[in-house]
Design a protein around this motif. Structure first.
Motif, PDB file in Angstrom:
ATOM      1  N   PHE A   1     -12.887  -3.505  -1.328  1.00  0.00           N
ATOM      2  CA  PHE A   1     -12.788  -2.051  -1.132  1.00  0.00           C
ATOM      3  C   PHE A   1     -14.031  -1.398  -1.727  1.00  0.00           C
ATOM      4  O   PHE A   1     -14.749  -2.009  -2.528  1.00  0.00           O
TER       5      PHE A   1
ATOM      6  N   LEU B   1      -5.575  -4.304  -4.074  1.00  0.00           N
ATOM      7  CA  LEU B   1      -6.340  -5.539  -3.854  1.00  0.00           C
ATOM      8  C   LEU B   1      -5.701  -6.710  -4.607  1.00  0.00           C
ATOM      9  O   LEU B   1      -5.476  -7.781  -4.038  1.00  0.00           O
ATOM     10  N   VAL B   2      -5.411  -6.470  -5.884  1.00  0.00           N
ATOM     11  CA  VAL B   2      -4.843  -7.537  -6.723  1.00  0.00           C
ATOM     12  C   VAL B   2      -3.471  -7.952  -6.179  1.00  0.00           C
ATOM     13  O   VAL B   2      -3.209  -9.135  -5.942  1.00  0.00           O
TER      14      VAL B   2
ATOM     15  N   ASP C   1     -10.637 -10.123   0.098  1.00  0.00           N
ATOM     16  CA  ASP C   1     -10.469  -8.729   0.506  1.00  0.00           C
ATOM     17  C   ASP C   1     -11.355  -7.867  -0.395  1.00  0.00           C
ATOM     18  O   ASP C   1     -11.693  -8.285  -1.504  1.00  0.00           O
TER      19      ASP C   1
ATOM     20  N   ASN D   1     -11.520  -9.373  -4.273  1.00  0.00           N
ATOM     21  CA  ASN D   1     -11.013 -10.609  -4.861  1.00  0.00           C
ATOM     22  C   ASN D   1     -11.480 -11.784  -4.013  1.00  0.00           C
ATOM     23  O   ASN D   1     -11.877 -11.615  -2.853  1.00  0.00           O
TER      24      ASN D   1
ATOM     25  N   LYS E   1      -9.791  12.601  -7.797  1.00  0.00           N
ATOM     26  CA  LYS E   1      -9.815  11.145  -7.614  1.00  0.00           C
ATOM     27  C   LYS E   1     -11.006  10.534  -8.369  1.00  0.00           C
ATOM     28  O   LYS E   1     -10.894   9.491  -9.010  1.00  0.00           O
TER      29      LYS E   1
ATOM     30  N   LYS F   1     -16.335   3.198  -7.482  1.00  0.00           N
ATOM     31  CA  LYS F   1     -16.078   1.782  -7.757  1.00  0.00           C
ATOM     32  C   LYS F   1     -16.172   0.965  -6.476  1.00  0.00           C
ATOM     33  O   LYS F   1     -16.007   1.494  -5.376  1.00  0.00           O
TER      34      LYS F   1
ATOM     35  N   LYS G   1       0.819  -1.219   0.000  1.00  0.00           N
ATOM     36  CA  LYS G   1       0.000   0.000   0.000  1.00  0.00           C
ATOM     37  C   LYS G   1       0.856   1.274   0.000  1.00  0.00           C
ATOM     38  O   LYS G   1       0.469   2.302   0.542  1.00  0.00           O
TER      39      LYS G   1
ATOM     40  N   THR H   1     -14.380  -5.854 -10.151  1.00  0.00           N
ATOM     41  CA  THR H   1     -14.569  -4.448  -9.787  1.00  0.00           C
ATOM     42  C   THR H   1     -15.729  -3.929 -10.612  1.00  0.00           C
ATOM     43  O   THR H   1     -15.835  -4.228 -11.801  1.00  0.00           O
TER      44      THR H   1
ATOM     45  N   GLU I   1      -0.803   4.186  -4.496  1.00  0.00           N
ATOM     46  CA  GLU I   1      -2.262   4.287  -4.387  1.00  0.00           C
ATOM     47  C   GLU I   1      -2.960   3.659  -5.576  1.00  0.00           C
ATOM     48  O   GLU I   1      -2.458   3.737  -6.688  1.00  0.00           O
ATOM     49  N   ASN I   2      -4.040   3.091  -5.367  1.00  0.00           N
ATOM     50  CA  ASN I   2      -5.012   2.546  -6.323  1.00  0.00           C
ATOM     51  C   ASN I   2      -5.610   1.290  -5.695  1.00  0.00           C
ATOM     52  O   ASN I   2      -4.925   0.279  -5.521  1.00  0.00           O
ATOM     53  N   GLU I   3      -6.877   1.413  -5.342  1.00  0.00           N
ATOM     54  CA  GLU I   3      -7.530   0.343  -4.577  1.00  0.00           C
ATOM     55  C   GLU I   3      -7.522  -0.983  -5.332  1.00  0.00           C
ATOM     56  O   GLU I   3      -7.349  -2.042  -4.721  1.00  0.00           O
ATOM     57  N   VAL I   4      -7.755  -0.920  -6.659  1.00  0.00           N
ATOM     58  CA  VAL I   4      -7.830  -2.172  -7.424  1.00  0.00           C
ATOM     59  C   VAL I   4      -6.470  -2.866  -7.393  1.00  0.00           C
ATOM     60  O   VAL I   4      -6.364  -4.067  -7.129  1.00  0.00           O
TER      61      VAL I   4
END
Lengths: 106, 422
Positions: free
Chosen positions: B391, A84-85, B389, B377, B401, B373, A75, B361, A78-81
């Protein structure tokens, strides 16, 4: 002359050992076939013909890919996707993805 | 030519075509055969990956009625004027040209699972070693009293992309000044959980510009919905006072709809609309029902492979499956397709099978450059696909953003459609 060749040989060996110690551990355990399978998850979003919205990653340096994935996993990027991946990838999976994407044509 | 002989002729012609299109079948090639039914996010991806990764070792046939596939994802953006119609249409040509997939444009009518054959609308049959069903959803027209196939032109559901979305867009653009748009979202479970609320956002976006005194009323059979806080904050920010969302507890239940009077009756009140989008309950596409691999409305699957629990030779992907924690989305179907493709190759060619890994997503557009969004996963549990997990976007994110999230969704659209059709 023999001395020069010997020194050159030692220098090259040191370089290779240095690379092995410092750089390549990130790619240890890399498995090309596994990388090909795992890449399916990436290719839902990353494609090669455009950087629009999401960067193209085909042909990128393997170490660059591995380092980026580790930064997302921790982390620190930044970038949530991507967090996560990458968060769900272990070291072997990261290495496998890195060498697989590196093998693809840009 | 009478009906019977015409049918015979068409059958013969199509059979001849399929002989040409599927030489492996007619020549008795030893290559194992995979038949994929449905050319959407699950089926097109599965056909492409099985053909591509097996490098010709597997004979892949894709059965899809449409010659052009209009994606359901991003059809809301067409509705809102952010995309043109052609940009969400895709052809199957590359699947044949680049990967040798036999693409047969026909309906799959029935499955004989003991003989391992699929019967097509033409009357021809195609045999398989493994069958992948990815038929998406069918609309349960009778789940709302007063709704019907005929009613869908007056009160379009527009839940399977294509011409229904065009009909709805025209109706919204031609709505009387100060009129009412009514939306009836579907009950759970349904395709694309945030979809109805993105649709409301897109309609509000049009009305704000072209018909600012118009109102939107949402008569929901549910008491909560996906990304609710994000959508409701977005509606208040971009379309203040325009959208009224009424939950099931408040209206007491939808009793019926009347396409002639454009009325929607609930226990609380009767709502009169100028334009109404009514999305009924859904179930797995008919071919999954016919194949005998459903339990109730959907098809239970083995999480590690996407094989159906009823028949290990048949895989069900995407909306039609019971994927537990995974939503019914194009992204999910695409993800499941790769797990199934890897498993099928392993079964038929002894290639390596890797552990299932799933992800999803869902991006939604609330207003210009305001993207949100939600994602997760997943792993294959013993009985169910389980979340690892997840988000979701935050309500207090800045404009930059949100713009980036929207741009990311464009990248995803290009990515997934390339992954399906290139």
């Amino acid at each position: 002359m023999v001395n020069i060749v010997f020194k050159f040989f030692i220098a090259i060996s040191c370089l290779l050992i240095f690379r092995g110690l410092v750089a390549e551990p990130l790619l240890d355990g890399a498995d090309f076939d596994y990388g090909e399978y795992l890449s399916g998850q990436c290719l839902t979003c990353h494609q090669n013909s455009s950087d629009e919205g999401i960067p193209a990653i085909n042909g990128a340096e393997a170490l660059y890919i591995a380092k980026k994935l580790i930064l997302y996993k921790n982390k620190e990027l930044e970038n949530e996707v991507m967090q996560l991946v990458a968060g769900a990838l272990d070291k072997e999976q990261i290495a496998s993805l890195a060498i697989y994407f590196n093998s693809l044509e840009k | 030519m009478n009906n019977l002989s015409r049918r015979s002729f068409v059958s013969f012609a199509l059979a001849s075509t399929s002989l040409l299109a599927m030489p492996a079948i007619s020549t008795g090639s030893a290559r194992p055969k995979v038949v994929v039914v449905g050319g959407g996010a699950g089926g097109a991806t599965a056909a492409r990956y099985i053909a591509k990764d097996s490098k010709g070792a597997i004979d892949v046939t894709l059965i899809e009625a449409s010659k052009h596939y209009y994606t359901c994802f991003y059809s809301n953006l067409y509705l809102g004027g952010f995309r043109d119609y052609d940009s969400i249409g895709h052809s199957y040509d590359n699947l044949s040209a680049n990967h040798g997939v036999n693409v047969v444009h026909d309906w799959a009518i029935s499955v004989d699972s003991s003989a391992r054959k699929v019967r097509l609308g033409s009357g021809a049959t195609v045999s398989y070693d493994r069958l992948v069903l990815s038929p998406g959803i069918d609309i349960k027209y009778d789940s709302i009293d007063g709704y019907s196939v005929e009613a869908q032109t007056k009160m379009p559901h527009a839940w399977k992309s294509g011409t229904q979305v065009k009909v709805l867009r025209d109706q919204v653009l031609n709505m009387p000044k100060g009129g009412t748009f009514a939306m009836v979202p579907p009950p759970n479970p349904y395709r694309c959980p945030p979809g109805p609320y993105e649709r409301i956002s897109m309609v509000a976006h049009i009305l704000k510009e072209k018909n600012p005194t118009a109102k939107i009323v949402v008569i929901d059979p549910k008491n909560k919905f996906s990304k609710q806080g994000l959508f409701m904050a977005g509606w208040e920010k971009h379309y203040p006072g325009m959208v009224e969302w009424i939950d099931n507890d408040t209206h007491g239940g939808i009793k019926n709809v009347n396409p002639e009077t454009m009325e929607i009756e609930t226990d609380l009140d009767t709502f009169k609309a100028d334009v109404a989008c009514v999305v009924p309950a859904q179930r797995a596409g008919a071919i999954a029902m016919n194949a005998g691999v459903t339990d109730g409305d959907w098809s239970p699957i083995v999480p590690a492979s996407m094989q159906t629990k009823a028949d290990s030779n048949i895989y069900v992907l995407g909306d039609a499956s019971v994927a537990s924690a995974m939503p019914k989305s194009g992204f999910s179907a695409n993800s499941q397709a790769k797990v199934a493709a890897n498993h099928i190759r392993g079964e038929l060619t002894d290639s390596r099978v890797f552990p299932a890994k799933f992800s999803n997503t869902c991006w939604s557009l609330v207003a210009t450059n305001d993207g949100i969004k939600v994602g997760a996963n997943y792993k294959a549990g013993e009985e169910k696909i389980e979340v690892v997990d997840k988000f979701v976007s935050k309500t207090d994110e800045g404009n930059a953003k949100r713009k980036k999230t929207y741009e990311e969704s464009i990248g995803w659209y290009n990515g997934i459609t390339t992954d399906m059709f290139s």
